[in-house]
Design an enzyme around this catalytic site. Structure first.
Site, mmCIF file in Angstrom:
data_model
loop_
_atom_site.group_PDB
_atom_site.id
_atom_site.type_symbol
_atom_site.label_atom_id
_atom_site.label_comp_id
_atom_site.label_asym_id
_atom_site.label_seq_id
_atom_site.Cartn_x
_atom_site.Cartn_y
_atom_site.Cartn_z
ATOM 1 C CB SER A 1 -0.876 -0.039 1.261
ATOM 2 O OG SER A 1 -1.993 0.772 1.118
ATOM 3 N N PRO A 2 0.395 2.329 -0.612
ATOM 4 C CG PRO A 2 -1.049 3.970 -1.399
ATOM 5 C CD PRO A 2 -0.874 2.492 -1.324
ATOM 6 C CD GLN B 1 -1.404 7.334 -3.350
ATOM 7 O OE1 GLN B 1 -0.620 7.781 -2.513
ATOM 8 N NE2 GLN B 1 -2.504 6.679 -3.013
ATOM 9 C CE1 TYR C 1 -3.110 14.675 2.470
ATOM 10 C CE2 TYR C 1 -3.635 12.452 1.729
ATOM 11 C CZ TYR C 1 -3.010 13.305 2.626
ATOM 12 O OH TYR C 1 -2.286 12.797 3.672
ATOM 13 N NE ARG D 1 -5.406 3.824 -1.041
ATOM 14 C CZ ARG D 1 -4.750 3.473 0.053
ATOM 15 N NH1 ARG D 1 -4.138 4.375 0.785
ATOM 16 N NH2 ARG D 1 -4.675 2.222 0.415
ATOM 17 N NE ARG E 1 -1.437 0.204 10.140
ATOM 18 C CZ ARG E 1 -2.448 0.094 10.996
ATOM 19 N NH1 ARG E 1 -2.360 0.620 12.191
ATOM 20 N NH2 ARG E 1 -3.544 -0.550 10.645
HETATM 21 C C1 LIG Z 1 3.369 5.672 7.377
HETATM 22 C C2 LIG Z 1 2.169 5.668 6.488
HETATM 23 C C3 LIG Z 1 2.135 6.482 5.375
HETATM 24 C C4 LIG Z 1 1.033 6.456 4.518
HETATM 25 N N1 LIG Z 1 1.046 7.202 3.374
HETATM 26 C C5 LIG Z 1 0.057 7.060 2.460
HETATM 27 C C6 LIG Z 1 0.158 7.658 1.185
HETATM 28 O O1 LIG Z 1 1.144 8.293 0.843
HETATM 29 N N2 LIG Z 1 -0.882 7.500 0.325
HETATM 30 C C7 LIG Z 1 -1.995 6.781 0.669
HETATM 31 O O2 LIG Z 1 -2.913 6.659 -0.142
HETATM 32 N N3 LIG Z 1 -2.090 6.186 1.864
HETATM 33 C C8 LIG Z 1 -1.084 6.292 2.748
HETATM 34 N N4 LIG Z 1 -1.148 5.628 3.942
HETATM 35 C C9 LIG Z 1 -2.319 4.763 4.217
HETATM 36 C C10 LIG Z 1 -2.011 3.322 3.852
HETATM 37 O O3 LIG Z 1 -1.790 3.157 2.466
HETATM 38 C C11 LIG Z 1 -3.152 2.386 4.274
HETATM 39 O O4 LIG Z 1 -4.320 2.774 3.600
HETATM 40 C C12 LIG Z 1 -3.408 2.420 5.778
HETATM 41 O O5 LIG Z 1 -2.196 2.425 6.511
HETATM 42 C C13 LIG Z 1 -4.229 1.206 6.218
HETATM 43 O O6 LIG Z 1 -3.570 0.003 5.909
HETATM 44 P P1 LIG Z 1 -2.851 -0.901 7.059
HETATM 45 O O7 LIG Z 1 -3.894 -1.173 8.092
HETATM 46 O O8 LIG Z 1 -2.411 -2.133 6.317
HETATM 47 O O9 LIG Z 1 -1.701 -0.106 7.612
HETATM 48 C C14 LIG Z 1 -0.062 5.638 4.818
HETATM 49 C C15 LIG Z 1 -0.028 4.842 5.962
HETATM 50 C C16 LIG Z 1 1.069 4.823 6.776
HETATM 51 C C17 LIG Z 1 1.090 3.919 7.972
#
Ligand SMILES: Cc1cc2nc3c(=O)[nH]c(=O)nc-3n(C[C@H](O)[C@H](O)[C@H](O)COP(=O)(O)O)c2cc1C
Ligand SMILES: Cc1cc2nc3c(=O)[nH]c(=O)nc-3n(C[C@H](O)[C@H](O)[C@H](O)COP(=O)(O)OP(=O)(O)OC[C@H]3O[C@@H](n4cnc5c(N)ncnc54)[C@H](O)[C@@H]3O)c2cc1C
Length: 760
Positions: A410-411, A488, A570, A618, A712
């Site tokens: 994931s981003p 992205q 955003y 997204r 994560r």
């Molecule tokens: C450190 C960090 C940075 C993130 N940056 C982005 C981002 O740049 N773009 C985005 O769409 N989501 C971003 N997210 C959200 C994640 O892509 C994801 O949707 C969210 O963490 C939930 O997934 P998880 O439960 O597997 O962590 C970020 C999440 C984390 C933890």
């Protein structure tokens, strides 16, 4: 305690009376019930084998009597579109509700509980000297209503109607059957609960029920209608009602009840009075009885009643919420069954079995390996593969892009760039995750201009140097792994010019802030964030051109897929949500206007991005705040984007407004990916607390989403997919050649650990 009064003689009231009398033999324990001892609504109830073990520990006498009256079965049958799918190992027991209550009544009497029948209680005045009043008066609890300002109940009347019937047909398994009519789908939940009786609950959407005129039918007419529709499952046996005395149609709506508080002075709510769980999960009686067990254990040992009631609430709250959440997932599946009827019967049945999100692929495999093998074979066949494999390792084609599996990195913003330039950190970060086995790696939000960044550490793509920096990483990913790499692109909008993720997140920079813009001039954090300016026509054209330029740079860098970030509040997301878009021009108001600017950007980018390459968007599917995006808005947006050439939608939620109230849990956002995929008919990426291989297998296997983005867990383990493959003994997993020795050792060690545990 000297006197304990239980209002209501259902499972909750009677079972707490029994347990209180056992724990405090000298106390006077009374039960007041409005009905006669033999009266009851409904027919049978079910308990899982696991639930029964807890009851044995609480009161072996009633447990043994229940077991003596049980009808036990293991299989679940799903009948859909002329096919019957059977899965085994579920281990359930059915008992007549009447018999269950009689067992409790006899046990209570034997212990010395005083039971008063045909006593309608409408005030607590006559129990003024009671130490504790247990309000176990069911789903329509009068006690809860009386102190509604204290308990703050949320009562959600749901979308289906159901009627609870009986029959002498003997179902060989727990049976779900689905029949279509000119006005919509009907389903039955049926199971045997005694040697000669089964229960049949018939359920359908409110609008379907009305369209058939069932709201005007009496009980007998309703029975005849159901008999005709489900006759082929009834073996010639009629359906019966024990609600003939009811006026009206006897069709009910399920009400989902949740209370902010469960006790008031010495009055405590338990069972359905406090919280309900939809019957499709068969846990309402379990919830009521386990409430009773906890209440008695906590109150009987506490220094005073108040402290005991607090402890009861603390012990039960999370457990009840978990059960209610699983029940809600399954209830929504049945409410929206039409959404899933395009699935093949095999996947339809699997989707039903896993709908609560509590039972997944691995658990089904334990229950019935042959069934799961048949599911995997069918999925393999549909994907053109000769041999079955866990669903997460199925390939997927999106446009011209072929993915080797269903795992997406994931981003995730790294906040580690200077002037938007990706450097060695990014090479290492993305390179490690691509060689870690995921089918698709998505970059962090890469910003289309310097003033489009969230923080000074965000990567960008507005000049050649950045393009070349990204190309170096893209080339590495392509040279050293089979992973595909997506870019992205985003613009921070009103959430820009803030500190790095590990500093004071979302707060403005201490110095050198740049001006912000958004759909409307509303700051993100009142009194803290900068106020953005509302975008003008001139801004529209400029920002659109920045997105197009970045997309062209992305194509030149060789990315395989482009994702537009229209989530998390955003810039582009700020147009979609009514909470952040307060415009009065053609870009604000109804959803068709709110999606106008994001769609303009999308179309411009689509034209600039190579035709065969996939384009993703997204979205935040909900804002988790009152007045936010509605389900109908979401569907309209998804449809418009699909028509505009979007290949896949990545479905996240929230982060639109600071005062959001999300409901977290395992796979918590997946229901939105499911809804969009199965209503709109577009591939989706699910994300959010998907952290086990089993989650991915289950989501993909059920057709809830096509891909699972994992964020994560990939920070902790770049090789998450390699480890997932080894743990599932999926030996065909690609590994980087220099790491092959690690593969065999890992597989060997996992095999040894499983042998030691006796798992194989
Ligand atoms: C450190 C960090 C940075 C993130 N940056 C982005 C981002 O740049 N773009 C985005 O769409 N989501 C971003 N997210 C959200 C994640 O892509 C994801 O949707 C969210 O963490 C939930 O997934 P998880 O439960 O597997 O962590 C970020 C999440 C984390 C933890
Ligand atoms: C169609 C359907 C199918 C179900 N299937 C299952 C299943 O398979 N498995 C399962 O575990 N659960 C099932 N349930 C849920 C289950 O019936 C309830 O969750 C369970 O009965 C809750 O127990 P309770 O004691 O809290 O409430 P209830 O069983 O409703 O008992 C409340 C009692 O209080 C009495 N009462 C109410 N008001 C007063 C008053 N003012 N004065 C005196 N007495 C009063 C009522 O007469 C009643 O006897 C099903 C429910 C439905 C509707």
């Amino acid at each position: 305690m000297k006197r304990i009064v239980c209002l209501g003689g259902g499972p909750a009231g009677l079972y707490s009376a029994i347990l209180f009398k056992k724990a405090l033999p000298n106390a006077k324990v009374e039960v007041y019930e409005r009905n006669r001892p033999g009266d009851t609504f409904g027919w049978g109830v079910v308990f899982s084998d696991k639930t029964m073990a807890g009851f044995r520990d609480a009161d072996s006498e009633s447990h043994d009597a229940i077991v003596g009256s049980f009808y036990h079965w293991d299989d679940i049958d799903v009948h859909f579109r002329g096919q019957s799918i059977r899965s085994g190992g579920h281990g359930f027991c059915g008992i007549s509700r009447k018999r269950l209550l009689n067992i409790f009544q006899e046990r209570a009497a034997a212990l010395g509980v005083e039971q008063f029948f045909q006593r309608e209680i409408d005030s607590r005045a006559e129990f003024a000297d009671a130490d504790l009043i247990v309000a176990a008066d069911g789903i329509n609890s009068a006690q809860r209503g009386r102190y509604a300002d204290v308990f703050e109940p949320h009562i959600d009347v749901r979308k289906c109607r159901f009627i609870w019937l009986g029959t002498e047909q003997k179902f060989p398994a727990f049976t779900f059957a689905f029949e279509n009519t000119e006005h919509g789908w009907f389903q039955i939940h049926a199971y045997q609960f005694s040697p000669d009786l089964s229960t049949v609950i018939v359920e359908t959407r409110e609008e379907t029920w009305k369209a058939h005129g069932l709201d005007r039918f009496n009980v007998q007419q309703s029975i005849e209608f159901c008999q005709q529709l489900f006759g082929k499952y009834l073996g010639g046996h009629p359906l019966m009602s024990n609600a003939r005395h009811l006026r009206g149609s006897a069709w009910l709506n399920f009400s989902r009840v949740l209370c902010e508080r469960w006790h008031h002075r010495n009055l405590v709510l338990i069972g359905d009075a406090a919280h309900t769980a939809h019957f499709s999960i068969g846990s309402g009686t379990k919830l009521a009885m386990e409430d009773a067990m906890s209440l008695v254990a906590q109150v009987a040992t506490a220094a005073d009643v108040g402290a005991g009631l607090e402890r009861y609430r603390a012990e039960r709250n999370l457990e009840a919420l978990k059960l209610q959440s699983a029940a809600r997932n399954r209830m929504e599946w049945f409410e929206n069954v039409a959404r899933y009827t395009h699935l093949e019967p095999q996947q339809f049945a699997y989707s039903l079995l896993t709908a609560s999100q509590r039972i997944g692929h691995a658990n089904l495999q334990l229950r019935d390996p042959r069934y799961v093998d048949s599911v995997e074979r069918e999925l393999a066949r549909r994907n053109g593969l000769a041999e079955p494999r866990p669903p997460m390792f199925l390939p997927l084609r999106l446009g011209s892009m072929e993915l080797v599996n269903r795992v997406v990195v994931s981003p995730m913003a790294q906040y580690s760039a200077a002037d938007g330039l990706p450097d060695d950190w990014h090479l290492m970060h993305y390179g490690a995750r691509a060689t870690g086995g995921a089918g698709l790696v998505v970059t962090e939000m890469t910003c289309v201009a310097a003033d489009a960044r969230i923080t000074p550490g965000c990567t960008g793509l507005w000049n050649e140097a950045q393009r070349d920096g990204w190309k170096r990483i893209v080339d590495f990913v392509h040279r050293h792994s089979p992973a595909k790499f997506a870019l992205q692109l985003g613009h921070a909008g009103r959430k820009g010019s803030t500190q790095l993720g590990w500093q004071e997140m979302d707060r403005p920079l201490p110095a050198d802030n740049w001006p912000l813009m958004s759909a409307s001039a509303v700051p993100y954090l009142a009194d803290l964030s900068q106020t953005p300016r509302a975008m003008t026509e001139e801004d529209f054209a400029r920002i659109s051109a920045q997105f197009v330029r970045a997309a062209q740079f992305g194509a030149e860098a060789g990315f395989d897929m482009l994702e537009l970030h229209m989530a998390h509040g955003y810039l582009l997301a700020s147009f979609l949500s009514p909470l952040t878009n307060q415009r009065r021009d053609d870009y604000g108001g109804p959803v068709a206007n709110r999606l106008r600017y994001p769609l303009e950007v999308l179309l411009a980018v689509r034209a600039a991005w190579p035709a065969g390459k996939p384009l993703s968007v997204r979205l935040s599917a909900t804002d988790w705040a009152p007045g936010g995006l509605e389900e109908t808005d979401l569907i309209a947006i998804a449809k418009a984007f699909k028509e505009a050439g979007v290949t896949v939608l990545s479905v996240s939620t929230g982060q639109t407004v600071a005062d959001q109230r999300p409901v977290y849990g395992r796979m918590w956002q997946t229901p939105y990916a499911d809804m969009i995929r199965n209503v709109v008919g577009i591939p989706t990426i699910a994300v959010g607390n998907i952290f086990e291989p089993d989650h991915v297998n289950t989501i993909v296997g059920a057709g809830r989403a096509d891909l699972c983005a994992i964020a994560r867990p990939h920070l902790a383990d770049p090789a998450w997919t390699l480890h997932a493959a080894a743990s599932q003994r999926y030996a065909s997993q690609w590994w980087p050649l220099p790491y092959l020795a690690g593969k065999s050792q890992l597989e060997h060690n996992l095999e040894r650990a499983a042998l030691a545990l006796g798992a194989i």
